[in-house]
Motif scaffolding. Structure first.
Motif, PDB file in Angstrom:
ATOM      1  N   LYS A 314       0.811  -1.222   0.000  1.00 32.71           N
ATOM      2  CA  LYS A 314       0.000   0.000   0.000  1.00 32.71           C
ATOM      3  C   LYS A 314       0.842   1.269   0.000  1.00 32.71           C
ATOM      4  CE  LYS A 314      -0.678   0.140   5.032  1.00 32.71           C
ATOM      5  NZ  LYS A 314      -1.700   0.119   6.112  1.00 32.71           N
ATOM      6  N   ASP A 315       2.079   1.202   0.501  1.00 34.88           N
ATOM      7  CA  ASP A 315       2.910   2.408   0.572  1.00 34.88           C
ATOM      8  C   ASP A 315       3.716   2.650  -0.711  1.00 34.88           C
ATOM      9  OD1 ASP A 315       2.052   2.970   3.143  1.00 34.88           O
ATOM     10  OD2 ASP A 315       3.654   1.784   4.063  1.00 34.88           O
ATOM     11  N   THR A 316       4.063   1.573  -1.405  1.00 36.44           N
ATOM     12  CA  THR A 316       4.921   1.731  -2.596  1.00 36.44           C
ATOM     13  C   THR A 316       4.283   1.227  -3.878  1.00 36.44           C
ATOM     14  OG1 THR A 316       5.995  -0.386  -2.095  1.00 36.44           O
ATOM     15  CG2 THR A 316       7.047   1.613  -1.242  1.00 36.44           C
ATOM     16  N   GLY A 317       3.232   0.414  -3.773  1.00 33.27           N
ATOM     17  CA  GLY A 317       2.607  -0.137  -4.963  1.00 33.27           C
ATOM     18  C   GLY A 317       3.491  -1.156  -5.650  1.00 33.27           C
ATOM     19  N   GLY A 318       3.277  -1.338  -6.957  1.00 31.69           N
ATOM     20  CA  GLY A 318       4.051  -2.325  -7.696  1.00 31.69           C
ATOM     21  C   GLY A 318       3.539  -2.455  -9.119  1.00 31.69           C
ATOM     22  N   VAL A 319       3.811  -3.607  -9.730  1.00 30.21           N
ATOM     23  CA  VAL A 319       3.458  -3.853 -11.130  1.00 30.21           C
ATOM     24  C   VAL A 319       2.529  -5.056 -11.220  1.00 30.21           C
ATOM     25  CG1 VAL A 319       4.330  -4.422 -13.439  1.00 30.21           C
ATOM     26  CG2 VAL A 319       5.634  -2.875 -11.945  1.00 30.21           C
ATOM     27  N   LEU A 320       1.465  -4.902 -12.006  1.00 31.08           N
ATOM     28  CA  LEU A 320       0.553  -6.011 -12.309  1.00 31.08           C
ATOM     29  C   LEU A 320       0.815  -6.482 -13.739  1.00 31.08           C
ATOM     30  CD1 LEU A 320      -2.880  -4.601 -10.987  1.00 31.08           C
ATOM     31  CD2 LEU A 320      -1.034  -5.713  -9.691  1.00 31.08           C
ATOM     32  N   HIS A 321       0.833  -7.800 -13.941  1.00 28.32           N
ATOM     33  CA  HIS A 321       0.931  -8.393 -15.267  1.00 28.32           C
ATOM     34  C   HIS A 321      -0.405  -9.071 -15.550  1.00 28.32           C
ATOM     35  CE1 HIS A 321       5.260  -7.611 -15.437  1.00 28.32           C
ATOM     36  NE2 HIS A 321       5.304  -8.020 -14.176  1.00 28.32           N
ATOM     37  N   ILE A 322      -1.228  -8.421 -16.365  1.00 32.74           N
ATOM     38  CA  ILE A 322      -2.626  -8.819 -16.537  1.00 32.74           C
ATOM     39  C   ILE A 322      -2.811  -9.499 -17.889  1.00 32.74           C
ATOM     40  CG2 ILE A 322      -5.009  -8.019 -16.535  1.00 32.74           C
ATOM     41  CD1 ILE A 322      -3.991  -5.491 -15.067  1.00 32.74           C
ATOM     42  N   HIS A 323      -3.178 -10.781 -17.862  1.00 28.56           N
ATOM     43  CA  HIS A 323      -3.443 -11.530 -19.093  1.00 28.56           C
ATOM     44  C   HIS A 323      -4.908 -11.361 -19.479  1.00 28.56           C
ATOM     45  CE1 HIS A 323       0.256 -14.294 -19.076  1.00 28.56           C
ATOM     46  NE2 HIS A 323       0.402 -13.494 -18.028  1.00 28.56           N
ATOM     47  N   HIS A 324      -5.165 -11.296 -20.784  1.00 28.01           N
ATOM     48  CA  HIS A 324      -6.549 -11.118 -21.247  1.00 28.01           C
ATOM     49  C   HIS A 324      -6.624 -11.502 -22.724  1.00 28.01           C
ATOM     50  CE1 HIS A 324     -10.544  -9.372 -20.425  1.00 28.01           C
ATOM     51  NE2 HIS A 324     -10.537  -8.993 -21.704  1.00 28.01           N
ATOM     52  N   ASN A 325      -7.761 -12.020 -23.134  1.00 33.92           N
ATOM     53  CA  ASN A 325      -8.023 -12.260 -24.551  1.00 33.92           C
ATOM     54  C   ASN A 325      -8.782 -11.070 -25.111  1.00 33.92           C
ATOM     55  OD1 ASN A 325      -6.802 -14.738 -24.559  1.00 33.92           O
ATOM     56  ND2 ASN A 325      -8.675 -15.942 -24.703  1.00 33.92           N
ATOM     57  N   VAL A 326      -8.188 -10.403 -26.088  1.00 34.11           N
ATOM     58  CA  VAL A 326      -8.795  -9.206 -26.675  1.00 34.11           C
ATOM     59  C   VAL A 326      -9.192  -9.495 -28.115  1.00 34.11           C
ATOM     60  CG1 VAL A 326      -8.485  -6.769 -27.225  1.00 34.11           C
ATOM     61  CG2 VAL A 326      -7.378  -7.739 -25.194  1.00 34.11           C
ATOM     62  N   GLU A 327     -10.430  -9.196 -28.438  1.00 30.42           N
ATOM     63  CA  GLU A 327     -10.898  -9.372 -29.807  1.00 30.42           C
ATOM     64  C   GLU A 327     -10.495  -8.159 -30.626  1.00 30.42           C
ATOM     65  OE1 GLU A 327     -14.968 -10.584 -32.275  1.00 30.42           O
ATOM     66  OE2 GLU A 327     -15.004 -10.299 -30.095  1.00 30.42           O
ATOM     67  N   ALA A 328      -9.979  -8.406 -31.826  1.00 31.79           N
ATOM     68  CA  ALA A 328      -9.496  -7.313 -32.676  1.00 31.79           C
ATOM     69  C   ALA A 328      -9.904  -7.554 -34.113  1.00 31.79           C
ATOM     70  CB  ALA A 328      -7.973  -7.189 -32.586  1.00 31.79           C
ATOM     71  N   LEU A 329     -10.053  -6.475 -34.858  1.00 34.88           N
ATOM     72  CA  LEU A 329     -10.331  -6.580 -36.287  1.00 34.88           C
ATOM     73  C   LEU A 329      -9.099  -7.109 -36.998  1.00 34.88           C
ATOM     74  CD1 LEU A 329     -12.108  -3.164 -36.879  1.00 34.88           C
ATOM     75  CD2 LEU A 329     -13.194  -5.401 -36.822  1.00 34.88           C
TER      76      LEU A 329
END
Length: 447
Positions: A314-329
């Motif tokens: 909570k004092d310094t935070g950090g990095v999230l690595h977020i996986h997701h399936n994204v639909e694209a043209l």
């Protein structure tokens, strides 16, 4: 005569062998995979495609006249491969051995059976994992264990399994049947990391290797990692073994994956730097511990976002690595896509976010930048990926501010394309930096 595993052939006197060969080639029934072979008594045997040889062919050869070629049907018990056929791909060898098995049992080989033979498979040590759509014809089931013994022998394996549909639900358990062998435990090595798992209980995606390599190169020395969807350790292990994370909390609710994870941590000598949390990560009691959180669940890890915010320091935070399936043209449609300007097709810097492209270039040599430029042209960040990333950054910033009752900023560091998941659907990873900003009394926020 027991013809199991043998090849049918027509035997004739040596002086008639060339005439017989010309006839068989003209009728397209000469089996070119094998050499002509001398038989006891001095005759010469020419291998034939048994499924194409008919009684009419034999009558035509035996009739009196200029084309008369007295011959008899026989079997080559140990056929010698022709020079052209001696160099075969594994798929060709498999098809050849299965044809021998089927014909040797007195059955007819057909185009339907040939189409049913797999052209590719996964290999894990001495086990081959076949695709779900292989060997679906009714004849295969009648062959029994001989079929799987032939497959194993042709492919140089000891065990054979076949994949089915992935079971529905959050566990994503594979439906795999062991066809030959006593157990499904295998070992796989990626980038110097040993993974062991039971193929009948756990999934392994070789398509994620690029992301595992990227994770292994991240500067994580001294950091605490929380992996919310650890599985058998796909990403937990690269963080610990190569990226030098100080400690990892690995969350997983599939008991079979947990068993594999325990073994993998020990196999790679990092069991003392990891704690396994077996169960639903939404009930995880951890908070305020992580410098980095991995959310490696597709098609979406969104249910884990509140948990990820809670475990970040909570004092310094950090990095999230977020996986997701994204639909694209499709890529060619981007230039014609209405409502998307050229500027929108590039990562931009706004309040609360930073252009990841510029951030990466700060730490690259000219050679690295050249290579990166080539890669960027091949896989440019698409507008759909960027829009999803911005929406995710906004949502997570809101979750963090609601949780801690103070302002936070979220910065898009990088968007990584991992692999194609389905037509026009891409598995991507968002690297999102999350940091607290001014104290509440200086920010102007009502709380």
């Amino acid at each position: 005569m027991d013809a199991r595993g043998a090849v049918p052939a027509l035997a004739a006197a040596p002086r008639l062998a060339q005439r017989l060969r010309e006839y068989l080639e003209g009728e397209q029934i000469l089996d070119a995979r094998y050499r002509l072979q001398k038989m006891p008594g001095g005759s010469v045997a020419l291998p034939v495609l048994g499924e194409k040889l008919t009684e009419q062919h034999l009558r035509a050869l035996r009739k009196s006249g200029p084309q008369e070629v007295p011959c008899r049907l026989t079997w080559l018990q140990d056929p010698v491969p022709s020079k052209a056929a001696s160099v075969r791909t594994p798929a060709q060898k498999l098809c050849h051995e299965l044809q021998r098995l089927v014909v040797g049992l007195g059955k007819s080989w057909s185009e339907e059976l040939e189409r049913d033979v797999p052209r590719s498979w996964q290999r894990h040590g001495d086990l081959v994992l076949l695709s779900e759509d292989s060997f679906s014809a009714a004849l295969w089931e009648k062959l029994g264990p001989a079929l799987w013994e032939t497959v194993a022998s042709a492919l140089g394996a000891q065990r054979v399994a076949r994949r089915g549909r992935v079971s529905p639900g959050g566990m994503r358990s594979p439906s795999v049947t062991l066809l030959l062998g006593q157990d499904g435990w295998v070992e796989h090595v990626d980038n110097g990391i040993r993974y062991t798992f039971d193929v009948t209980k756990c999934m392994f995606s070789p398509g994620n290797i690029t992301e595992k390599l990227r994770v292994a190169s991240l500067p994580c020395s001294g950091e605490i990692l929380v992996d919310l969807y650890a599985g058998i350790g796909y990403f937990t292990l690269p963080y610990l073994v190569h990226a030098a994370a100080a400690f990892a909390h690995a969350c997983e609710w599939n008991r079979h994956a947990v068993e594999a994870l325990r073994r993998n941590l020990a196999l790679n000598g990092v069991q003392d730097r990891c704690r396994i949390h077996h169960g639903d990560n939404r009930q995880l009691q951890l908070q305020d511990v992580a410098d980095r959180v991995n959310l490696g669940l597709i098609p979406s890890s969104e249910e884990g976002w509140p948990v990820a915010c809670r475990v970040l320091k909570k004092d310094t935070g950090g990095v999230l690595h977020i996986h997701h399936n994204v639909e694209a043209l499709p890529a060619q449609a981007h230039q014609q896509q209405p409502g998307v300007s050229r500027d929108e097709q590039r990562p931009t810097e706004e309040a609360g976010s930073v252009g990841w492209e510029d951030r990466e270039r700060e730490h690259q040599s000219p050679k690295d930048m050249e290579n990166c430029g080539k890669e960027a042209q091949a896989a440019r960040v698409r507008p759909e990926w960027q829009r999803w990333a911005k929406a995710a950054a906004t949502r997570i910033r809101g979750l963090l501010e609601e949780l801690h009752r103070q302002p936070w900023r979220t910065s898009i560091l990088h968007i990584e394309a991992v692999k194609s998941y389905a037509p026009h659907v891409q598995h991507v990873v968002l690297d999102l930096e999350c940091r607290p900003t001014l104290p509440a009394d200086e920010s102007g926020y009502p709380w």
